[in-house]
Scaffold this active site. Structure first.
Site, PDB file in Angstrom:
ATOM      1  N   HIS A   1      -1.344   0.878  -9.893  1.00 21.54           N
ATOM      2  CA  HIS A   1      -2.037  -0.111  -9.047  1.00 21.54           C
ATOM      3  C   HIS A   1      -2.586  -1.266  -9.906  1.00 21.54           C
ATOM      4  O   HIS A   1      -3.775  -1.599  -9.824  1.00 21.54           O
ATOM      5  CB  HIS A   1      -3.161   0.561  -8.243  1.00 21.54           C
TER       6      HIS A   1
ATOM      7  N   ARG B   1       0.863  -1.185   0.000  1.00 18.68           N
ATOM      8  CA  ARG B   1       0.000   0.000   0.000  1.00 18.68           C
ATOM      9  C   ARG B   1       0.900   1.236   0.000  1.00 18.68           C
ATOM     10  O   ARG B   1       2.022   1.206   0.532  1.00 18.68           O
ATOM     11  CB  ARG B   1      -0.879   0.036   1.266  1.00 18.68           C
TER      12      ARG B   1
HETATM   13  P1  NAP Z   1      -1.811 -12.299   3.689  1.00 23.16           P
HETATM   14  O1  NAP Z   1      -2.006 -13.659   3.101  1.00 23.16           O
HETATM   15  O2  NAP Z   1      -2.659 -11.881   4.824  1.00 23.16           O
HETATM   16  O3  NAP Z   1      -0.268 -12.186   4.111  1.00 23.16           O
HETATM   17  C1  NAP Z   1       0.217 -11.123   4.850  1.00 23.16           C
HETATM   18  C2  NAP Z   1       1.654 -11.424   5.260  1.00 23.16           C
HETATM   19  O4  NAP Z   1       2.199 -10.275   5.913  1.00 23.16           O
HETATM   20  C3  NAP Z   1       1.756 -12.582   6.264  1.00 23.16           C
HETATM   21  O5  NAP Z   1       2.850 -13.389   5.948  1.00 23.16           O
HETATM   22  C4  NAP Z   1       1.978 -11.863   7.590  1.00 23.16           C
HETATM   23  O6  NAP Z   1       2.733 -12.599   8.537  1.00 23.16           O
HETATM   24  C5  NAP Z   1       2.792 -10.656   7.143  1.00 23.16           C
HETATM   25  N1  NAP Z   1       2.714  -9.577   8.123  1.00 23.16           N
HETATM   26  C6  NAP Z   1       1.627  -8.881   8.529  1.00 23.16           C
HETATM   27  N2  NAP Z   1       1.959  -7.968   9.474  1.00 23.16           N
HETATM   28  C7  NAP Z   1       3.298  -8.120   9.683  1.00 23.16           C
HETATM   29  C8  NAP Z   1       4.227  -7.497  10.540  1.00 23.16           C
HETATM   30  N3  NAP Z   1       3.850  -6.534  11.395  1.00 23.16           N
HETATM   31  N4  NAP Z   1       5.512  -7.889  10.494  1.00 23.16           N
HETATM   32  C9  NAP Z   1       5.902  -8.874   9.644  1.00 23.16           C
HETATM   33  N5  NAP Z   1       5.055  -9.520   8.797  1.00 23.16           N
HETATM   34  C10 NAP Z   1       3.768  -9.141   8.823  1.00 23.16           C
HETATM   35  O7  NAP Z   1      -1.992 -11.175   2.568  1.00 23.16           O
HETATM   36  P2  NAP Z   1      -1.808 -11.297   0.974  1.00 23.16           P
HETATM   37  O8  NAP Z   1      -2.995 -11.910   0.349  1.00 23.16           O
HETATM   38  O9  NAP Z   1      -0.480 -11.886   0.699  1.00 23.16           O
HETATM   39  O10 NAP Z   1      -1.824  -9.735   0.578  1.00 23.16           O
HETATM   40  C11 NAP Z   1      -0.873  -8.850   1.140  1.00 23.16           C
HETATM   41  C12 NAP Z   1      -1.180  -7.415   0.760  1.00 23.16           C
HETATM   42  O11 NAP Z   1      -0.900  -7.179  -0.618  1.00 23.16           O
HETATM   43  C13 NAP Z   1      -2.631  -6.981   0.912  1.00 23.16           C
HETATM   44  O12 NAP Z   1      -2.936  -6.686   2.250  1.00 23.16           O
HETATM   45  C14 NAP Z   1      -2.692  -5.751   0.025  1.00 23.16           C
HETATM   46  O13 NAP Z   1      -2.349  -4.604   0.788  1.00 23.16           O
HETATM   47  C15 NAP Z   1      -1.589  -6.009  -1.000  1.00 23.16           C
HETATM   48  N6  NAP Z   1      -2.172  -6.212  -2.346  1.00 23.16           N
HETATM   49  C16 NAP Z   1      -1.879  -5.299  -3.316  1.00 23.16           C
HETATM   50  C17 NAP Z   1      -2.396  -5.466  -4.589  1.00 23.16           C
HETATM   51  C18 NAP Z   1      -2.028  -4.525  -5.710  1.00 23.16           C
HETATM   52  O14 NAP Z   1      -2.601  -4.602  -6.783  1.00 23.16           O
HETATM   53  N7  NAP Z   1      -1.050  -3.674  -5.535  1.00 23.16           N
HETATM   54  C19 NAP Z   1      -3.231  -6.562  -4.871  1.00 23.16           C
HETATM   55  C20 NAP Z   1      -3.504  -7.476  -3.859  1.00 23.16           C
HETATM   56  C21 NAP Z   1      -2.977  -7.285  -2.594  1.00 23.16           C
HETATM   57  P3  NAP Z   1       2.216 -14.006   9.122  1.00 23.16           P
HETATM   58  O15 NAP Z   1       2.348 -14.991   7.979  1.00 23.16           O
HETATM   59  O16 NAP Z   1       3.173 -14.307  10.200  1.00 23.16           O
HETATM   60  O17 NAP Z   1       0.806 -13.807   9.554  1.00 23.16           O
END
Ligand code: NAP
Length: 309
Positions: free
Chosen positions: A272, A224
């Site tokens: 994005h 983000r």
């Molecule tokens: P996810 O499956 O919930 O994975 C989030 C990861 O971040 C997990 O491994 C989590 O650790 C880690 N994390 C969270 N807080 C942390 C912290 N304080 N310190 C260290 N690690 C931390 O999410 P996802 O599906 O991969 O998506 C991730 C993000 O990508 C979304 O939230 C969104 O903001 C972004 N996104 C962007 C786009 C775009 O088009 N640009 C599209 C889709 C998503 P744990 O494994 O230990 O829980």
């Protein structure tokens, strides 16, 4: 079962027609800002208005049309115990892996140099890369980060991964928790941010973090815009600590025309698009989960609102 679609799409039928096909047992409604309550069981939302939760008091769960839940959690007066469900992959991880690979190879193989040479009709071969000089560090090892890690490790890049909790991934060196961040950064040249936006991760891409990366670093942000302290990135580029950045998300979107990022040749800007929401895969996942939830079966992807993702 009543399902309410709440996303400011000017053509909501693009969503509601397939929802009815996938979930024939449901009555499907489109949010009307001036309309009465429909007493919906489920809402499918993207950045919904706060009035949704005042009016629709019988909701059993809310399904977010994205993986990032920060926009939904920012809505005031969210009912505290209402399950919020985020998208899990739904075709986004492969797009992210592809985007990262493209940005990484641009840097590691010096593709810009060959484009410049072509403009001048120059045939000149540069030395092959040493993969050991391009260790990649992935922040976040969730649905997206894991897929990116696997893809880059398959191409024999050295891959590090950092998350809140311990992960074991083939050919990936993993680090867990805030107290391992320094070690992770110190062995990373190409930093990839796939974290969710939470109170802990806001502004995490800052001056202090950049200074711990290997010199000539590359920063790729698809998380983000609020993860990145923009002035700190410009400063790190000016000092040479960061050689280039690929940014897909911004504090203000669309990125204003007079934003300094546009003028920087070291920065690649995309609007994005690193992982688009794919309607078919998204609705297949959401309707499957709605049916399961309605029938009392467990579903995955329920957000832990305490930790913010
Ligand atoms: P996810 O499956 O919930 O994975 C989030 C990861 O971040 C997990 O491994 C989590 O650790 C880690 N994390 C969270 N807080 C942390 C912290 N304080 N310190 C260290 N690690 C931390 O999410 P996802 O599906 O991969 O998506 C991730 C993000 O990508 C979304 O939230 C969104 O903001 C972004 N996104 C962007 C786009 C775009 O088009 N640009 C599209 C889709 C998503 P744990 O494994 O230990 O829980």
């Amino acid at each position: 079962m009543k399902v309410l679609f709440v996303a400011g799409d000017p053509k909501p039928e693009r969503w509601t027609v397939p929802i009815k096909e996938l979930l024939p047992e449901a009555e499907v409604y489109v949010w009307d800002a001036n309309g009465p309550a429909v007493d919906a069981d489920y809402a499918i939302v993207w950045q919904p208005p706060a009035e949704l939760f005042e009016r629709e008091t019988r909701l059993k769960a809310v399904f977010n049309l994205g993986a990032g839940i920060d926009g939904l959690l920012a809505v005031p007066n969210l009912p505290p115990h209402l399950p919020m469900v985020r998208l899990e992959d739904a075709g986004m991880s492969v797009q992210m892996a592809e985007y990262m690979l493209h940005q990484l190879v641009e840097a590691s193989r010096g593709m810009e140099t060959y484009r410049e040479q072509q403009r001048e009709n120059i045939w000149k071969i540069h030395r092959p890369i040493k993969r050991s000089e391009w260790p990649v560090g992935i922040m976040g090892l969730g649905h997206i980060g894991k897929r990116v890690a696997r893809t880059l490790a398959d191409l024999d890049y050295r891959v590090n991964g950092w998350a809140r909790s311990d992960h074991t991934l083939d050919r990936v060196t993993t680090y867990a928790g805030a107290n391992r961040l320094t070690d992770f950064l110190g062995s990373t040249r190409v930093l990839v941010n796939t974290l969710p936006l939470t109170e802990e991760t806001r502004d995490i891409l800052n001056r202090q973090l950049f200074s711990q990366l290997m010199p000539g670093a590359v920063v790729i942000n698809v998380g983000r815009g609020e993860h990145l302290v923009e002035d700190d990135l410009l400063e790190a580029i000016d000092s040479g600590q960061v050689a280039r950045a690929s940014l897909d998300v911004f504090r203000q979107e669309p990125l204003p025309a007079d934003h300094p990022f546009w003028q920087r040749p070291e920065i690649t800007i995309t609007p994005h698009i690193s992982a688009r929401t794919l309607r078919d895969a998204t609705l297949e996942q959401i309707t499957r989960k709605i049916r399961a939830h309605y029938n009392g079966q467990p579903i995955t992807g329920i957000v832990d609102t305490g930790r913010g993702y």
